[in-house]
Design a protein around this motif. Structure first.
Motif, PDB file in Angstrom:
ATOM      1  N   GLY A 171       0.923  -1.145   0.099  1.00  0.00           N
ATOM      2  CA  GLY A 171      -0.155   0.029   0.004  1.00  0.00           C
ATOM      3  C   GLY A 171       0.882   1.321   0.009  1.00  0.00           C
ATOM      4  N   ALA A 172       1.866   1.249   0.783  1.00  0.00           N
ATOM      5  CA  ALA A 172       2.786   2.557   1.112  1.00  0.00           C
ATOM      6  C   ALA A 172       3.298   2.590  -0.509  1.00  0.00           C
ATOM      7  CB  ALA A 172       3.800   2.431   2.169  1.00  0.00           C
ATOM      8  N   TYR A 173       4.135   1.528  -0.991  1.00  0.00           N
ATOM      9  CA  TYR A 173       4.542   1.807  -2.115  1.00  0.00           C
ATOM     10  C   TYR A 173       3.780   2.134  -3.141  1.00  0.00           C
ATOM     11  CZ  TYR A 173       8.196   0.675  -5.726  1.00  0.00           C
ATOM     12  OH  TYR A 173       9.259   0.854  -6.712  1.00  0.00           O
ATOM     13  N   LEU A 174       2.684   1.548  -3.370  1.00  0.00           N
ATOM     14  CA  LEU A 174       1.802   2.034  -4.456  1.00  0.00           C
ATOM     15  C   LEU A 174       1.499   3.616  -4.213  1.00  0.00           C
ATOM     16  CD1 LEU A 174      -0.673  -0.916  -4.604  1.00  0.00           C
ATOM     17  CD2 LEU A 174       0.700  -0.330  -6.551  1.00  0.00           C
ATOM     18  N   ARG A 175       1.352   4.026  -3.070  1.00  0.00           N
ATOM     19  CA  ARG A 175       0.777   5.343  -3.036  1.00  0.00           C
ATOM     20  C   ARG A 175       1.754   6.484  -3.314  1.00  0.00           C
ATOM     21  NH1 ARG A 175      -1.856   2.935   1.343  1.00  0.00           N
ATOM     22  NH2 ARG A 175      -0.159   3.537   2.813  1.00  0.00           N
ATOM     23  N   SER A 176       3.212   5.855  -3.292  1.00  0.00           N
ATOM     24  CA  SER A 176       4.321   6.540  -3.666  1.00  0.00           C
ATOM     25  C   SER A 176       4.540   6.817  -5.189  1.00  0.00           C
ATOM     26  CB  SER A 176       5.625   6.031  -3.074  1.00  0.00           C
ATOM     27  OG  SER A 176       6.097   4.889  -3.732  1.00  0.00           O
ATOM     28  N   LEU A 177       3.954   6.087  -5.966  1.00  0.00           N
ATOM     29  CA  LEU A 177       4.099   6.021  -7.386  1.00  0.00           C
ATOM     30  C   LEU A 177       3.285   6.888  -8.086  1.00  0.00           C
ATOM     31  CD1 LEU A 177       4.237   2.125  -7.869  1.00  0.00           C
ATOM     32  CD2 LEU A 177       6.224   3.629  -7.922  1.00  0.00           C
ATOM     33  N   PRO A 178       4.004   7.689  -9.126  1.00  0.00           N
ATOM     34  CA  PRO A 178       3.176   8.172 -10.292  1.00  0.00           C
ATOM     35  C   PRO A 178       2.067   7.460 -10.804  1.00  0.00           C
ATOM     36  CG  PRO A 178       5.403   8.476 -10.765  1.00  0.00           C
ATOM     37  CD  PRO A 178       5.303   7.202  -9.728  1.00  0.00           C
ATOM     38  N   ALA A 179       0.979   7.922 -11.388  1.00  0.00           N
ATOM     39  CA  ALA A 179       0.089   7.144 -12.140  1.00  0.00           C
ATOM     40  C   ALA A 179       0.586   6.511 -13.592  1.00  0.00           C
ATOM     41  CB  ALA A 179      -1.159   8.342 -12.562  1.00  0.00           C
ATOM     42  N   ASP A 180       0.231   5.207 -13.917  1.00  0.00           N
ATOM     43  CA  ASP A 180       0.508   4.596 -15.328  1.00  0.00           C
ATOM     44  C   ASP A 180       2.074   4.294 -14.984  1.00  0.00           C
ATOM     45  OD1 ASP A 180      -2.075   4.437 -16.332  1.00  0.00           O
ATOM     46  OD2 ASP A 180      -1.759   6.616 -16.582  1.00  0.00           O
ATOM     47  N   SER A 181       2.456   4.081 -13.901  1.00  0.00           N
ATOM     48  CA  SER A 181       4.015   3.542 -13.628  1.00  0.00           C
ATOM     49  C   SER A 181       4.291   2.149 -14.379  1.00  0.00           C
ATOM     50  CB  SER A 181       4.573   3.635 -12.258  1.00  0.00           C
ATOM     51  OG  SER A 181       4.371   5.075 -11.768  1.00  0.00           O
ATOM     52  N   PHE A 182       3.033   1.305 -14.342  1.00  0.00           N
ATOM     53  CA  PHE A 182       3.356  -0.140 -14.734  1.00  0.00           C
ATOM     54  C   PHE A 182       2.172  -0.549 -15.684  1.00  0.00           C
ATOM     55  CE2 PHE A 182       5.745   0.209 -10.978  1.00  0.00           C
ATOM     56  CZ  PHE A 182       6.743  -0.355 -11.143  1.00  0.00           C
ATOM     57  N   SER A 183       2.486  -1.699 -16.427  1.00  0.00           N
ATOM     58  CA  SER A 183       1.543  -2.259 -17.276  1.00  0.00           C
ATOM     59  C   SER A 183       0.502  -2.789 -16.403  1.00  0.00           C
ATOM     60  CB  SER A 183       2.157  -3.092 -18.263  1.00  0.00           C
ATOM     61  OG  SER A 183       3.163  -2.412 -19.057  1.00  0.00           O
ATOM     62  N   VAL A 184       0.947  -3.632 -15.367  1.00  0.00           N
ATOM     63  CA  VAL A 184       0.058  -4.435 -14.598  1.00  0.00           C
ATOM     64  C   VAL A 184       0.395  -4.580 -13.250  1.00  0.00           C
ATOM     65  CG1 VAL A 184       1.454  -6.764 -15.291  1.00  0.00           C
ATOM     66  CG2 VAL A 184      -0.846  -6.712 -14.370  1.00  0.00           C
ATOM     67  N   VAL A 185      -0.315  -4.695 -12.177  1.00  0.00           N
ATOM     68  CA  VAL A 185      -0.003  -4.861 -11.022  1.00  0.00           C
ATOM     69  C   VAL A 185      -0.480  -6.273 -10.277  1.00  0.00           C
ATOM     70  CG1 VAL A 185      -0.239  -4.159  -8.652  1.00  0.00           C
ATOM     71  CG2 VAL A 185      -0.146  -2.404 -10.236  1.00  0.00           C
ATOM     72  N   TYR A 186       0.192  -7.310  -9.962  1.00  0.00           N
ATOM     73  CA  TYR A 186       0.070  -8.330  -9.490  1.00  0.00           C
ATOM     74  C   TYR A 186       0.044  -8.781  -8.038  1.00  0.00           C
ATOM     75  CZ  TYR A 186       0.630 -13.585  -9.087  1.00  0.00           C
ATOM     76  OH  TYR A 186       0.489 -14.842  -8.880  1.00  0.00           O
ATOM     77  N   VAL A 224      -2.025   2.939 -10.576  1.00  0.00           N
ATOM     78  CA  VAL A 224      -0.769   2.829 -10.871  1.00  0.00           C
ATOM     79  C   VAL A 224      -0.570   2.052 -12.196  1.00  0.00           C
ATOM     80  CG1 VAL A 224       1.373   1.594 -10.373  1.00  0.00           C
ATOM     81  CG2 VAL A 224       0.122   2.936  -8.526  1.00  0.00           C
ATOM     82  N   ALA A 225      -1.551   1.210 -12.745  1.00  0.00           N
ATOM     83  CA  ALA A 225      -1.392   0.141 -13.698  1.00  0.00           C
ATOM     84  C   ALA A 225      -2.998   0.127 -14.111  1.00  0.00           C
ATOM     85  CB  ALA A 225      -0.724  -1.012 -13.611  1.00  0.00           C
ATOM     86  N   PRO A 226      -3.228  -0.039 -15.636  1.00  0.00           N
ATOM     87  CA  PRO A 226      -4.587  -0.373 -15.901  1.00  0.00           C
ATOM     88  C   PRO A 226      -5.275  -1.726 -15.901  1.00  0.00           C
ATOM     89  CG  PRO A 226      -2.901  -0.469 -17.832  1.00  0.00           C
ATOM     90  CD  PRO A 226      -2.278   0.055 -16.734  1.00  0.00           C
ATOM     91  N   ARG A 227      -4.213  -2.411 -15.194  1.00  0.00           N
ATOM     92  CA  ARG A 227      -4.686  -3.867 -15.067  1.00  0.00           C
ATOM     93  C   ARG A 227      -4.264  -4.593 -13.736  1.00  0.00           C
ATOM     94  NH1 ARG A 227      -5.703  -7.567 -19.485  1.00  0.00           N
ATOM     95  NH2 ARG A 227      -5.782  -9.733 -18.938  1.00  0.00           N
ATOM     96  N   VAL A 228      -5.131  -4.986 -12.957  1.00  0.00           N
ATOM     97  CA  VAL A 228      -4.573  -5.498 -11.767  1.00  0.00           C
ATOM     98  C   VAL A 228      -5.044  -7.116 -11.785  1.00  0.00           C
ATOM     99  CG1 VAL A 228      -4.946  -5.619  -9.279  1.00  0.00           C
ATOM    100  CG2 VAL A 228      -4.904  -3.646 -10.472  1.00  0.00           C
ATOM    101  N   VAL A 229      -4.019  -7.915 -11.323  1.00  0.00           N
ATOM    102  CA  VAL A 229      -4.476  -9.404 -11.442  1.00  0.00           C
ATOM    103  C   VAL A 229      -4.191  -9.858 -10.046  1.00  0.00           C
ATOM    104  CG1 VAL A 229      -3.629 -11.535 -12.231  1.00  0.00           C
ATOM    105  CG2 VAL A 229      -4.004  -9.620 -13.677  1.00  0.00           C
ATOM    106  N   VAL A 230      -4.981 -10.842  -9.412  1.00  0.00           N
ATOM    107  CA  VAL A 230      -5.018 -11.369  -8.072  1.00  0.00           C
ATOM    108  C   VAL A 230      -5.090 -12.732  -8.161  1.00  0.00           C
ATOM    109  CG1 VAL A 230      -6.037 -11.125  -5.737  1.00  0.00           C
ATOM    110  CG2 VAL A 230      -5.966  -9.002  -7.046  1.00  0.00           C
TER     111      VAL A 230
END
Length: 263
Positions: A171-186, A224-230
């Motif tokens: 959570g803390a790391y995601l909040r530190s990132l600019p928008a659209d930093s990655f293609s996918v968050v897993y 952070v990414a347009p796609r999230v996979v859980v």
């Protein structure tokens, strides 16, 4: 150290001055107590100190010792999975994450980095894979292993070396990132009940962080990414997180929930 988990650092019984100094440095780096061996077994050391798991500096590299066994770095199923990819066969994780050359992947639950290794292998040198690990012990074992492990095919070794590891809570790391930093968050939260109690993942459990993703975390990930996979076993859990598509092998116990950013 707060909460039920308490960790410490020590050195192997056969460790000389160099390993002793390394263990002391790790303890300072991770803000954990250093325990002197004084000839004691690791079990006795843990019991006397009242710690859940201990990080041990050995000549073979770092290891974690707990009641569940000993954890050392190994790429695990990443070896077979990347071999299958080379043969032209699919990988459920890679498919769910829509991975390809140049993909930018944030793995919020690094663990032993098997999925991150597959992601790095598929993304190639033009891609980027960052793995977050909240547990200081697992982070140290895996980050050192990714840099120094040798017993794997050259293509996989190159993929291991490209993975960037960060000791951080998701959570803390995601909040530190600019928008659209990655293609996918897993995210691969550790199952509360192991899939296989004899699994070689068992030694990881006492040192792992057992938090589950919620809708707030998913919303931050979608920024952070347009796609999230859980990854999870239970379809209902994935649906509650907002998964609009669920993939997985016909005979697999695990499923991948795909959550897309609203257009």
């Amino acid at each position: 150290m707060s909460g039920p988990q308490k960790f410490a650092v020590t050195v192997g019984l056969k460790g000389g001055p160099a390993l002793h100094d390394l263990a002391v440095r790790w303890a300072r780096e991770l803000d954990l107590p250093y325990l002197k061996r004084r000839g004691r077994s690791l079990e006795s050391l843990r019991r006397e100190a009242g710690v859940t798991a201990v990080l041990v500096a050995t000549a073979r590299g770092p290891q974690v010792d707990s009641d569940e066994g000993t954890l050392r770095y190994h790429p695990c199923m990443a070896v077979l999975r990347t071999q299958e990819i080379v043969r032209g066969h699919g990988d459920h994780f890679a498919s769910a994450c829509a991975l390809g050359p140049g993909s930018r992947v944030l793995d919020c639950t690094l663990g032993l980095a098997a999925d991150a290794a597959v992601a790095s292998f598929v993304a190639g040198p033009t891609g980027r894979v960052v793995g977050l690990e909240a547990s200081p012990l697992i982070w140290k074992v895996v980050s050192e292993g990714l840099k120094h492990y040798q017993d794997a095919p050259p293509g996989l070794l190159a993929a291991l070396r490209r993975i960037e590891t960060v000791h951080a809570e998701a959570g803390a790391y995601l909040r530190s990132l600019p928008a659209d930093s990655f293609s996918v968050v897993y995210m691969d939260p550790m199952f509360q009940t192991p899939v296989d109690v004899s699994s070689n993942m068992q030694p990881l459990r006492p040192a792992a962080c057992h938090s589950e993703p919620d809708r707030a975390l998913i919303a931050e990930a979608l920024r952070v990414a347009p796609r999230v996979v859980v990854k999870e076993r239970w379809r209902g859990f994935l649906e509650r997180l907002g998964a609009d598509e669920i993939q997985g092998g016909r005979y697999s116990r695990v499923k991948y929930g795909i959550i897309r950013r609203p257009s």
